[in-house]
Design a protein around this motif. Structure first.
Motif, mmCIF file in Angstrom:
data_model
loop_
_atom_site.group_PDB
_atom_site.id
_atom_site.type_symbol
_atom_site.label_atom_id
_atom_site.label_comp_id
_atom_site.label_asym_id
_atom_site.label_seq_id
_atom_site.Cartn_x
_atom_site.Cartn_y
_atom_site.Cartn_z
ATOM 1 N N GLY A 169 27.871 49.455 34.652
ATOM 2 C CA GLY A 169 28.872 48.845 35.522
ATOM 3 C C GLY A 169 28.714 47.344 35.605
ATOM 4 N N TYR A 170 27.470 46.871 35.697
ATOM 5 C CA TYR A 170 27.239 45.433 35.794
ATOM 6 C C TYR A 170 27.695 44.720 34.516
ATOM 7 C CZ TYR A 170 24.922 40.936 36.174
ATOM 8 O OH TYR A 170 24.666 39.590 36.211
ATOM 9 N N VAL A 171 27.316 45.247 33.354
ATOM 10 C CA VAL A 171 27.687 44.594 32.098
ATOM 11 C C VAL A 171 29.205 44.565 31.944
ATOM 12 C CG1 VAL A 171 27.556 44.745 29.578
ATOM 13 C CG2 VAL A 171 25.503 45.128 30.959
ATOM 14 N N ARG A 172 29.853 45.625 32.317
ATOM 15 C CA ARG A 172 31.317 45.648 32.190
ATOM 16 C C ARG A 172 31.975 44.583 33.046
ATOM 17 N NH1 ARG A 172 32.012 52.279 32.025
ATOM 18 N NH2 ARG A 172 31.717 52.491 29.759
ATOM 19 N N THR A 173 31.389 44.274 34.198
ATOM 20 C CA THR A 173 31.957 43.210 35.029
ATOM 21 C C THR A 173 31.755 41.838 34.405
ATOM 22 O OG1 THR A 173 29.952 42.829 36.360
ATOM 23 C CG2 THR A 173 31.479 44.544 37.116
ATOM 24 N N GLN A 174 30.778 41.720 33.486
ATOM 25 C CA GLN A 174 30.464 40.434 32.861
ATOM 26 C C GLN A 174 31.193 40.226 31.535
ATOM 27 O OE1 GLN A 174 28.350 38.172 34.498
ATOM 28 N NE2 GLN A 174 28.611 39.721 36.097
ATOM 29 N N ARG A 175 31.846 41.262 31.041
ATOM 30 C CA ARG A 175 32.490 41.165 29.737
ATOM 31 C C ARG A 175 33.734 40.289 29.818
ATOM 32 N NH1 ARG A 175 31.433 41.979 24.843
ATOM 33 N NH2 ARG A 175 33.096 43.436 24.299
ATOM 34 N N THR A 176 33.802 39.311 28.907
ATOM 35 C CA THR A 176 34.985 38.455 28.817
ATOM 36 C C THR A 176 35.605 38.499 27.431
ATOM 37 O OG1 THR A 176 33.601 36.545 28.256
ATOM 38 C CG2 THR A 176 34.131 36.872 30.585
ATOM 39 N N ALA A 177 34.894 39.117 26.468
ATOM 40 C CA ALA A 177 35.400 39.161 25.099
ATOM 41 C C ALA A 177 36.649 40.026 25.029
ATOM 42 C CB ALA A 177 34.332 39.702 24.158
ATOM 43 N N GLY A 178 37.550 39.648 24.151
ATOM 44 C CA GLY A 178 38.761 40.431 23.952
ATOM 45 C C GLY A 178 38.480 41.681 23.142
ATOM 46 N N ALA A 179 39.527 42.461 22.927
ATOM 47 C CA ALA A 179 39.387 43.691 22.157
ATOM 48 C C ALA A 179 38.966 43.365 20.731
ATOM 49 C CB ALA A 179 40.706 44.465 22.164
#
Length: 287
Positions: free
Chosen positions: A215-225
């Protein structure tokens, strides 16, 4: 979910022929990857022979045609980025684009750095890791590189051939959870391969901690698909696939996309070929 075998680069596995045997057995038994450690010195295991991980992976590449190959993990600050870029690109070509590159600070820091007169301050090593990763990605592109950073300088250099995989091999980042900084770094790349303060190498992490990390890493993701982001966890499971499923199933439900099968670091079978082959031949879990 995919499944890999993890071995150290010492003991029986210092011999590239043994690593080739492991790789071929893993491919035949239906595993998806083989990962080796990247140490030059680990005093807890001193007295054992050590092998160079890139030579070991070369033997594995020549013995296989399907499984993914890489280190878990390479201490980027210990290398010259240009040397490391060449090694990874060469292996990517030899394997037909099957390399996964896992990176971190490595350790133990006193053994791997200060024993050779290098700095071992985590903050400085983290700076070198980030700058080194940036350079690796640029070197793998096959395009000209000019760079003047805090730790590295490159003047009009083009390293060819570029890697088979474009824009480069998938990059996974390691670190100890619940430390947030390594997982923020992982969120900028292609995968997270954490250890846990509560579950060291070879021990299965708690599913609640895995869910929290994911959950934490997903909140930090900014890269596009683009590439799918991988969450890689590991430990030792029973050799019976159904029993192993009972261990891994809750982690899969929590977000794990890879399971990395590992011997317990303090166990007697860590660096011995026969028990590793027995576990490989029993096959990966079925999720």
């Amino acid at each position: 979910m995919r499944f890999s075998i993890n071995i150290p680069n010492f003991g029986d596995f210092a011999d590239p022929r043994n690593v080739a045997t492991v790789a071929a057995a893993a491919e035949q038994a239906g595993w998806d990857g083989l990962f080796v450690w990247d140490h030059v010195l680990h005093r807890q295991h001193q007295g054992r022979p050590f092998g160079d991980p890139w030579m070991l992976l070369t033997a594995a590449a020549l013995a296989t045609s399907r499984i993914r190959l890489g280190t878990l993990l390479t201490p980027v600050p210990r290398y010259r980025p240009q040397q490391l870029a060449r090694q990874v690109a060469t292996l990517d070509h030899l394997s037909g684009g099957r390399v996964i590159f896992a990176a971190g600070l490595g350790g133990p820091l006193e053994d791997e750095y200060r024993s050779f007169g290098d700095v071992a301050e985590p903050g400085i090593l983290a700076e070198r890791l980030d700058e080194g990763l940036e350079l690796l990605g640029r070197f793998w592109s096959g395009e000209p590189v000019n760079h003047r950073g805090r730790h590295y300088e490159v003047r009009d250099v083009t390293l060819v051939p570029a890697t088979v995989q474009r824009p480069g091999p998938p990059v996974w980042i390691g670190g100890f959870w619940p430390r947030r900084a390594p997982m923020r770094r992982a969120a900028r790349w292609d995968g997270a391969v954490p250890l846990f303060e509560t579950a060291r190498h070879g021990h299965v992490p708690d599913a609640m901690e895995v869910r929290e990390l994911v959950g934490y890493v997903r909140t930090q993701r900014t890269a596009g698909a683009g590439r799918p982001f991988e969450f890689v966890f590991g430990g030792a499971t029973p050799p019976h696939p159904a029993k192993a499923k009972d261990v891994i199933g809750p982690l899969h439900d929590a977000g794990a996309t890879w399971w990395d099968e590992r011997q317990v670091q303090t166990g007697p079978d860590l660096d011995r070929l026969p028990p590793v082959l027995r576990r490989i031949e029993a096959g990966p879990p079925v999720i």
